[in-house]
Scaffold this active site. Sequence first.
Site, mmCIF file in Angstrom:
data_model
loop_
_atom_site.group_PDB
_atom_site.id
_atom_site.type_symbol
_atom_site.label_atom_id
_atom_site.label_comp_id
_atom_site.label_asym_id
_atom_site.label_seq_id
_atom_site.Cartn_x
_atom_site.Cartn_y
_atom_site.Cartn_z
ATOM 1 N N HIS A 33 0.837 -1.209 0.000
ATOM 2 C CA HIS A 33 0.000 0.000 0.000
ATOM 3 C C HIS A 33 0.874 1.262 0.000
ATOM 4 O O HIS A 33 0.599 2.218 -0.713
ATOM 5 C CB HIS A 33 -0.873 0.065 1.260
ATOM 6 C CG HIS A 33 -1.932 -0.983 1.353
ATOM 7 N ND1 HIS A 33 -1.888 -1.999 2.274
ATOM 8 C CD2 HIS A 33 -3.088 -1.158 0.660
ATOM 9 C CE1 HIS A 33 -2.951 -2.753 2.147
ATOM 10 N NE2 HIS A 33 -3.703 -2.282 1.175
ATOM 11 N N GLN A 57 -18.753 -5.405 -0.701
ATOM 12 C CA GLN A 57 -17.955 -6.298 -1.545
ATOM 13 C C GLN A 57 -17.659 -7.636 -0.887
ATOM 14 O O GLN A 57 -16.908 -8.437 -1.432
ATOM 15 C CB GLN A 57 -16.668 -5.597 -1.983
ATOM 16 C CG GLN A 57 -15.654 -5.349 -0.885
ATOM 17 C CD GLN A 57 -14.514 -4.458 -1.364
ATOM 18 O OE1 GLN A 57 -14.691 -3.266 -1.568
ATOM 19 N NE2 GLN A 57 -13.332 -5.028 -1.548
ATOM 20 N N LEU A 179 2.589 -9.387 -1.145
ATOM 21 C CA LEU A 179 2.112 -8.764 0.093
ATOM 22 C C LEU A 179 0.596 -8.591 0.014
ATOM 23 O O LEU A 179 0.058 -8.175 -1.009
ATOM 24 C CB LEU A 179 2.783 -7.402 0.307
ATOM 25 C CG LEU A 179 4.300 -7.403 0.470
ATOM 26 C CD1 LEU A 179 4.793 -6.017 0.897
ATOM 27 C CD2 LEU A 179 4.774 -8.444 1.479
HETATM 28 O O1 PAF Z 1 -8.506 -3.261 -3.048
HETATM 29 C C1 PAF Z 1 -9.134 -2.891 -2.039
HETATM 30 O O2 PAF Z 1 -8.575 -2.724 -0.955
HETATM 31 C C2 PAF Z 1 -10.628 -2.641 -2.151
HETATM 32 O O3 PAF Z 1 -11.223 -3.533 -3.025
HETATM 33 C C3 PAF Z 1 -10.967 -1.177 -2.531
HETATM 34 C C4 PAF Z 1 -10.445 -0.822 -3.914
HETATM 35 C C5 PAF Z 1 -10.378 -0.226 -1.496
HETATM 36 C C6 PAF Z 1 -12.489 -0.996 -2.548
HETATM 37 O O4 PAF Z 1 -13.059 -1.247 -1.315
#
Ligand code: PAF
Length: 281
Positions: A33, A57, A179
């Site tokens: 990240h 999701q 990761l």
């Molecule tokens: O990849 C992720 O962490 C998630 O799918 C996202 C893009 C933040 C959407 O909730």
Amino acid sequence: MQIISTTQALRDRLKTEPSVAFVPTMGNLHQGHLALIRQAREQGRCVVVSIFVNPLQFGPNEDFANYPRTFEQDCAKLAGLADVVFAPMVADLYPEPQQVFIDLPPVAAELCGTFRPGHFRGVATVVLKLFNIVQPQAAVFGKKDYQQLHVIRAMVRQLNLPVEIVAGETLRAGDNLALSSRNAYLTAEDRTEAVRLYWNLALIRESIIAGNSDFSALECAAIADLEAHGWRVDYVSVRAAESLAPAKIGEMNLVVLAAAWLGKTRLIDNLEICLNADKGL
Ligand code: PAF
């Protein structure tokens, strides 16, 4: 760095920003990240990172409730890298039941979509909401979630969204495990085994570069190896990198993608295969 938790406060904060680069995340941040966030810095003056575990999701039997939430540690990692952290509550992003969704191309129902029905619809819907709130010039997504990146690019293209989608390379641990926040679920024993997913993808890539175009046999061999070592495989699939359609002989830009369970942990990974470039190595 400012931490903002409401949509209105974020809109007010960003009103005068000439250019915003955005990295959406679900938190539990790792070096992968942070690399995306550093990449965002090259794209816009103000870097906004969202931290939001999006219920839309996750399927009913998935890990929404247990998804690692590490907000304090995340903010400590973001200090000096991000300008704004947007961390809304579920009720702020979904003040009423969400009944408007993004209808995605059929490829969203393949690969991970086969095993996580509705997953990409939830991802695309929250990403569109976040884009509308943040209004970034650019947004960075990792290639680790290759199908997600594909679906977001299609949404942006086909809905004419004024945002440039920038892809970030997958970061790997020393042994090449990609990761992922979900690596935190792995037991010590599973963590040692986890790299087998990468080994199988790398073997497929090597075989294809060496001239083997029996994609189905390569996929089956990888599945057999994983299953022999205790994995439950959702898929291993060689696809065209651009369309994510099943790979055809003669195509130069491919990607091999996989998802498989090790114990209670579902891991995904992928490797791009560029035959022109790789053949020259
Ligand atoms: O990849 C992720 O962490 C998630 O799918 C996202 C893009 C933040 C959407 O909730």
